[in-house]
Design an enzyme around this catalytic site. Structure first.
Site, PDB file in Angstrom:
ATOM      1  N   GLY A  13      -3.799  -9.517  -1.152  1.00  0.00           N
ATOM      2  CA  GLY A  13      -3.978  -8.092  -0.885  1.00  0.00           C
ATOM      3  C   GLY A  13      -5.419  -7.679  -1.141  1.00  0.00           C
ATOM      4  CB  ALA A  62       2.093  -2.768  -4.644  1.00  0.00           C
ATOM      5  CE1 TYR A  63       8.479  -2.390   1.802  1.00  0.00           C
ATOM      6  CE2 TYR A  63       7.184  -0.377   1.809  1.00  0.00           C
ATOM      7  CZ  TYR A  63       8.097  -1.214   2.405  1.00  0.00           C
ATOM      8  OH  TYR A  63       8.639  -0.873   3.619  1.00  0.00           O
ATOM      9  CB  THR A  64       0.656  -0.958  -0.090  1.00  0.00           C
ATOM     10  OG1 THR A  64       0.480  -2.076   0.784  1.00  0.00           O
ATOM     11  CG2 THR A  64       0.363  -1.363  -1.512  1.00  0.00           C
ATOM     12  CE1 TYR A 101      -6.222  -2.285 -10.566  1.00  0.00           C
ATOM     13  CE2 TYR A 101      -4.814  -4.206 -10.236  1.00  0.00           C
ATOM     14  CZ  TYR A 101      -6.025  -3.657 -10.605  1.00  0.00           C
ATOM     15  OH  TYR A 101      -7.044  -4.476 -11.011  1.00  0.00           O
ATOM     16  CG  ASP A 104      -3.753   9.012  -4.640  1.00  0.00           C
ATOM     17  OD1 ASP A 104      -3.241   7.895  -4.405  1.00  0.00           O
ATOM     18  OD2 ASP A 104      -4.333   9.679  -3.758  1.00  0.00           O
ATOM     19  CE1 TYR A 127       2.779   2.331  -2.543  1.00  0.00           C
ATOM     20  CE2 TYR A 127       1.779   4.510  -2.635  1.00  0.00           C
ATOM     21  CZ  TYR A 127       1.710   3.156  -2.870  1.00  0.00           C
ATOM     22  OH  TYR A 127       0.579   2.620  -3.440  1.00  0.00           O
ATOM     23  CE  LYS A 131       2.142   1.407  -7.220  1.00  0.00           C
ATOM     24  NZ  LYS A 131       1.871  -0.057  -7.393  1.00  0.00           N
ATOM     25  CD1 TRP A 152      -6.222   8.458  -0.861  1.00  0.00           C
ATOM     26  CD2 TRP A 152      -7.991   9.187   0.306  1.00  0.00           C
ATOM     27  NE1 TRP A 152      -5.957   9.750  -0.468  1.00  0.00           N
ATOM     28  CE2 TRP A 152      -7.031  10.223   0.253  1.00  0.00           C
ATOM     29  CE3 TRP A 152      -9.188   9.412   0.982  1.00  0.00           C
ATOM     30  CZ2 TRP A 152      -7.237  11.465   0.845  1.00  0.00           C
ATOM     31  CZ3 TRP A 152      -9.397  10.657   1.562  1.00  0.00           C
ATOM     32  CH2 TRP A 152      -8.433  11.659   1.501  1.00  0.00           C
TER      33      TRP A 152
HETATM   34  N1  NAP Z   1      -3.815   0.814  -0.639  1.00  0.00           N
HETATM   35  C1  NAP Z   1      -4.017   2.001  -1.198  1.00  0.00           C
HETATM   36  O1  NAP Z   1      -4.539   2.931  -0.561  1.00  0.00           O
HETATM   37  C2  NAP Z   1      -3.645   2.242  -2.637  1.00  0.00           C
HETATM   38  C3  NAP Z   1      -3.857   3.515  -3.193  1.00  0.00           C
HETATM   39  C4  NAP Z   1      -3.518   3.726  -4.528  1.00  0.00           C
HETATM   40  C5  NAP Z   1      -2.997   2.706  -5.290  1.00  0.00           C
HETATM   41  N2  NAP Z   1      -2.789   1.477  -4.712  1.00  0.00           N
HETATM   42  C6  NAP Z   1      -2.186   0.436  -5.545  1.00  0.00           C
HETATM   43  O2  NAP Z   1      -3.135  -0.594  -5.769  1.00  0.00           O
HETATM   44  C7  NAP Z   1      -2.474  -1.861  -5.880  1.00  0.00           C
HETATM   45  C8  NAP Z   1      -3.096  -2.847  -4.923  1.00  0.00           C
HETATM   46  O3  NAP Z   1      -3.024  -2.293  -3.622  1.00  0.00           O
HETATM   47  P1  NAP Z   1      -3.764  -2.932  -2.367  1.00  0.00           P
HETATM   48  O4  NAP Z   1      -4.333  -1.809  -1.580  1.00  0.00           O
HETATM   49  O5  NAP Z   1      -4.637  -4.047  -2.817  1.00  0.00           O
HETATM   50  O6  NAP Z   1      -2.479  -3.438  -1.588  1.00  0.00           O
HETATM   51  P2  NAP Z   1      -2.329  -4.454  -0.377  1.00  0.00           P
HETATM   52  O7  NAP Z   1      -3.655  -4.778   0.210  1.00  0.00           O
HETATM   53  O8  NAP Z   1      -1.247  -3.909   0.487  1.00  0.00           O
HETATM   54  O9  NAP Z   1      -1.818  -5.737  -1.128  1.00  0.00           O
HETATM   55  C9  NAP Z   1      -0.558  -5.801  -1.703  1.00  0.00           C
HETATM   56  C10 NAP Z   1      -0.110  -7.232  -1.627  1.00  0.00           C
HETATM   57  O10 NAP Z   1       1.214  -7.290  -2.151  1.00  0.00           O
HETATM   58  C11 NAP Z   1       1.946  -8.151  -1.322  1.00  0.00           C
HETATM   59  N3  NAP Z   1       3.384  -7.948  -1.384  1.00  0.00           N
HETATM   60  C12 NAP Z   1       4.135  -6.993  -0.755  1.00  0.00           C
HETATM   61  N4  NAP Z   1       5.433  -7.209  -0.996  1.00  0.00           N
HETATM   62  C13 NAP Z   1       5.503  -8.299  -1.787  1.00  0.00           C
HETATM   63  C14 NAP Z   1       6.571  -9.019  -2.360  1.00  0.00           C
HETATM   64  N5  NAP Z   1       7.845  -8.675  -2.163  1.00  0.00           N
HETATM   65  N6  NAP Z   1       6.286 -10.103  -3.114  1.00  0.00           N
HETATM   66  C15 NAP Z   1       5.005 -10.494  -3.305  1.00  0.00           C
HETATM   67  N7  NAP Z   1       3.949  -9.869  -2.787  1.00  0.00           N
HETATM   68  C16 NAP Z   1       4.195  -8.779  -2.027  1.00  0.00           C
HETATM   69  C17 NAP Z   1       1.436  -7.884   0.066  1.00  0.00           C
HETATM   70  O11 NAP Z   1       1.755  -8.964   0.903  1.00  0.00           O
HETATM   71  P3  NAP Z   1       2.068  -8.749   2.461  1.00  0.00           P
HETATM   72  O12 NAP Z   1       0.732  -8.485   3.092  1.00  0.00           O
HETATM   73  O13 NAP Z   1       2.707 -10.016   2.834  1.00  0.00           O
HETATM   74  O14 NAP Z   1       2.979  -7.552   2.544  1.00  0.00           O
HETATM   75  C18 NAP Z   1      -0.053  -7.738  -0.177  1.00  0.00           C
HETATM   76  O15 NAP Z   1      -0.738  -8.974  -0.091  1.00  0.00           O
HETATM   77  C19 NAP Z   1      -0.994  -1.567  -5.623  1.00  0.00           C
HETATM   78  O16 NAP Z   1      -0.344  -1.397  -6.847  1.00  0.00           O
HETATM   79  C20 NAP Z   1      -1.008  -0.243  -4.878  1.00  0.00           C
HETATM   80  O17 NAP Z   1       0.200   0.460  -5.055  1.00  0.00           O
HETATM   81  C21 NAP Z   1      -3.122   1.207  -3.421  1.00  0.00           C
END
Ligand code: NAP
Length: 293
Positions: A13, A62-64, A101, A104, A127, A131, A152
């Protein structure tokens, strides 16, 4: 002395990918993805933790898929709500430190000033609710855990706003972008660097500072501001502001979700750059350097 094992979930991710590279000097990094550790499978989490016996666990998985979560609430809750609690319980059992993590999107977005860690939560989406459940499960386990809420997240790879706008900019003459949601864009590399910086001082100091923190760049933006900053001075595409009502999505997003970062800065002695500074650094960074070493 044996190097500590560091387990990073979601290592493909945005944040996890950066972390897995940056943590190499600090221990044996065991990066997992969905195929090697499915966070929806509680038994697999327990087996992975008891097998690897990490000193440090970073849950970047995470499931994002915010909109899809409205249709898959059980899976979103399993990955975002239940898995962090199991990781925290196992971390406690091993005496390991957990970094997790959150988002917001735990807030309802009716605020008008930056949200502190103590501000009341009221997620508006599956979502966000999943979280929040994860945050609570981590707290309930009583492990040495740092929960870092951010917002974001973008980078040059994966699924995110920067990548989408770059693709659309190559295809279209005009982009219509939502201009009535206010938040803060965060480059995944800056978030990973900050995480490593707080851990580089050692696991004991990190454990002593366990708790919930807002980790974010400073400033504020709408998605429209963010898109304009990505497109820059290019004559096309034109970026046009629209309202949330004009761009309906399955999941409701907070209208305002700027995070107050004073607790993080006071505790760890540094803060993150303004979002525009971080974006400029990201855009200036050759994409090749995001490949694993
Ligand atoms: N993205 C945002 O804008 C945002 C904002 C605020 C907070 N966050 C938080 O920051 C953290 C990191 O986010 P990120 O943006 O780096 O997310 P990301 O790029 O979507 O990466 C999340 C990773 O988790 C994997 N995943 C999903 N379901 C899974 C499962 N069942 N088992 C194992 N792995 C799984 C995904 O794999 P697949 O690609 O195969 O699904 C992906 O590689 C998370 O806790 C997220 O909630 C993100």
């Amino acid at each position: 002395m044996a190097r500590p094992t560091i387990l990073v979930t979601g290592a493909q991710g945005q944040i996890g990918f950066e972390l897995a590279r940056l943590l190499v000097p600090y221990g044996e990094v065991l990066g997992t993805d969905r195929s090697t550790l499915d966070l929806a499978d509680p038994d697999a989490i327990v087996a992975a933790m008891r097998g690897a016996k990490p000193a440090l666990v970073i849950n970047a998985g995470a499931y994002t898929a915010v909109d899809l979560a409205e249709k898959e609430p059980a899976l979103a809750r399993a990955v975002n709500g239940r898995a962090p609690g199991i990781l925290a319980e196992e971390a406690k059992r091993l005496g390991a430190v957990l970094v997790h993590y959150s988002t917001d999107y735990v807030f309802d977005g009716t605020g008008t000033a930056p949200y502190t860690e103590d501000a009341p939560t009221a997620p508006q989406s599956v979502y966000g609710a999943s979280k929040l459940e994860g945050e609570r499960a981590v707290a309930a386990a009583g492990a040495s855990a740092l929960v870092l809420r951010t917002s974001w997240v973008y980078g040059t790879r994966g699924r995110n706003f920067l990548v989408t706008i770059r693709r659309l900019a190559a295809e279209r003459d005009e982009l219509a972008i939502v201009a009535d949601q206010v938040g803060v864009p965060n480059w995944c590399r800056v978030l990973a660097e900050a995480t490593v910086r707080i851990l580089a001082a050692g696991l004991t100091p990190a454990a002593d500072r366990a708790g919930l923190y807002h980790l974010s760049s400073t400033g504020k933006a709408t998605w429209y501001d963010f898109a304009r900053a990505i497109v820059g001075d290019a004559p096309r595409p034109r970026v046009a502001p629209i309202t949330t009502a004009e761009y309906p999505t399955p999941a409701r997003r907070p209208a305002y979700s700027v995070l107050a970062t004073a607790r993080f800065e006071a505790t760890f002695g540094f803060g993150l750059p303004d979002w525009r500074v971080a974006l400029a650094r990201c855009i200036a960074t050759p994409t090749d350097s995001t490949r694993p070493p």
